[in-house]
Design an enzyme around this catalytic site. Structure first.
Site, short mmCIF file in Angstrom:
data_model
loop_
_atom_site.label_atom_id
_atom_site.label_comp_id
_atom_site.label_asym_id
_atom_site.label_seq_id
_atom_site.Cartn_x
_atom_site.Cartn_y
_atom_site.Cartn_z
N CYS A 67 0.87 -1.18 0.00
CA CYS A 67 0.00 0.00 0.00
C CYS A 67 0.90 1.23 0.00
O CYS A 67 2.06 1.15 0.37
CB CYS A 67 -0.89 0.03 1.24
SG CYS A 67 -2.04 -1.34 1.33
N GLU A 116 -8.95 7.57 3.30
CA GLU A 116 -8.35 7.49 1.98
C GLU A 116 -9.33 7.16 0.86
O GLU A 116 -10.22 6.33 1.04
CB GLU A 116 -7.24 6.43 1.96
CG GLU A 116 -6.11 6.73 2.91
CD GLU A 116 -5.03 5.68 2.92
OE1 GLU A 116 -3.88 6.05 3.27
OE2 GLU A 116 -5.29 4.51 2.61
#
Length: 182
Positions: A67, A116
């Site tokens: 990520c 996010e």
């Protein structure tokens, strides 16, 4: 590696500026752009990684392969490639979009918030891993079905973003298809 920044977003997902990555992740994290990637080997196995204990958010938690945050002017796909090199020391196939509109907010036990817009990608590698210990403390190549069963049975053992991504039926179907096409 130079200081990373996150791209701040408004509620509609439009960039509004940047902020240094570590300053951005607090108890009041602003919405920002990220990405999540699921990396498969030639056997169709998924690389599951355990976040290093030095990580600010969710240290020691099992998660999908890589990520991160694209940098200003960098495509999500190029960011996936960059982070796979940095965290895992591998070259990958061009990342394929799996869940382009994934968005989440989660708070870790230390009070750090992730907030996010986080498109999800899948890619493959045939390279031997060269793990960056600052990012990853452990890893395992696993059959996707076993990982998904583990997430369903013990979601608390995995990162919240991985659990939420795996809970999306379309993403799950696309990941399964990706794993089977070696």
């Amino acid at each position: 590696m130079q200081t990373e920044h996150v791209i701040l977003l408004n509620a509609q997902g439009v960039p509004t500026g940047t902020l240094e990555k570590y300053a951005a992740h607090t108890a009041d994290t602003l919405l920002h752009l990220a990405f999540s990637s699921w990396l498969f080997n030639a056997k169709g196995q998924l690389l599951v990684t355990r976040r290093a204990l030095s990580k600010k958010a969710w240290p020691g938690v099992w998660t999908n392969s890589v990520c991160g945050h694209p940098q200003l002017g960098e495509s999500n796909e190029d960011a996936v490639i960059r982070r796979c090199r940095y965290e895992l020391g591998v070259e990958i196939t061009p990342p394929e979009s799996i869940y382009p509109d994934f968005r989440y907010r989660a708070t870790d036990p230390n009070g750090i918030v992730e907030n996010e817009v986080c498109p999800v990608f899948a890619a493959r590698t045939n390279s031997a891993l060269q793990i960056n210990d600052d990012e990853v403390m452990d890893y395992q190549w696993c059959d996707l079905a076993d990982v998904l069963h583990g997430i369903d049975a013990t979601p608390w053992a995995f990162s919240p973003w991985m659990v939420m991504q795996a809970a999306n039926s379309e993403a799950r179907k696309l990941l399964s298809a990706f794993a089977q096409h070696n």
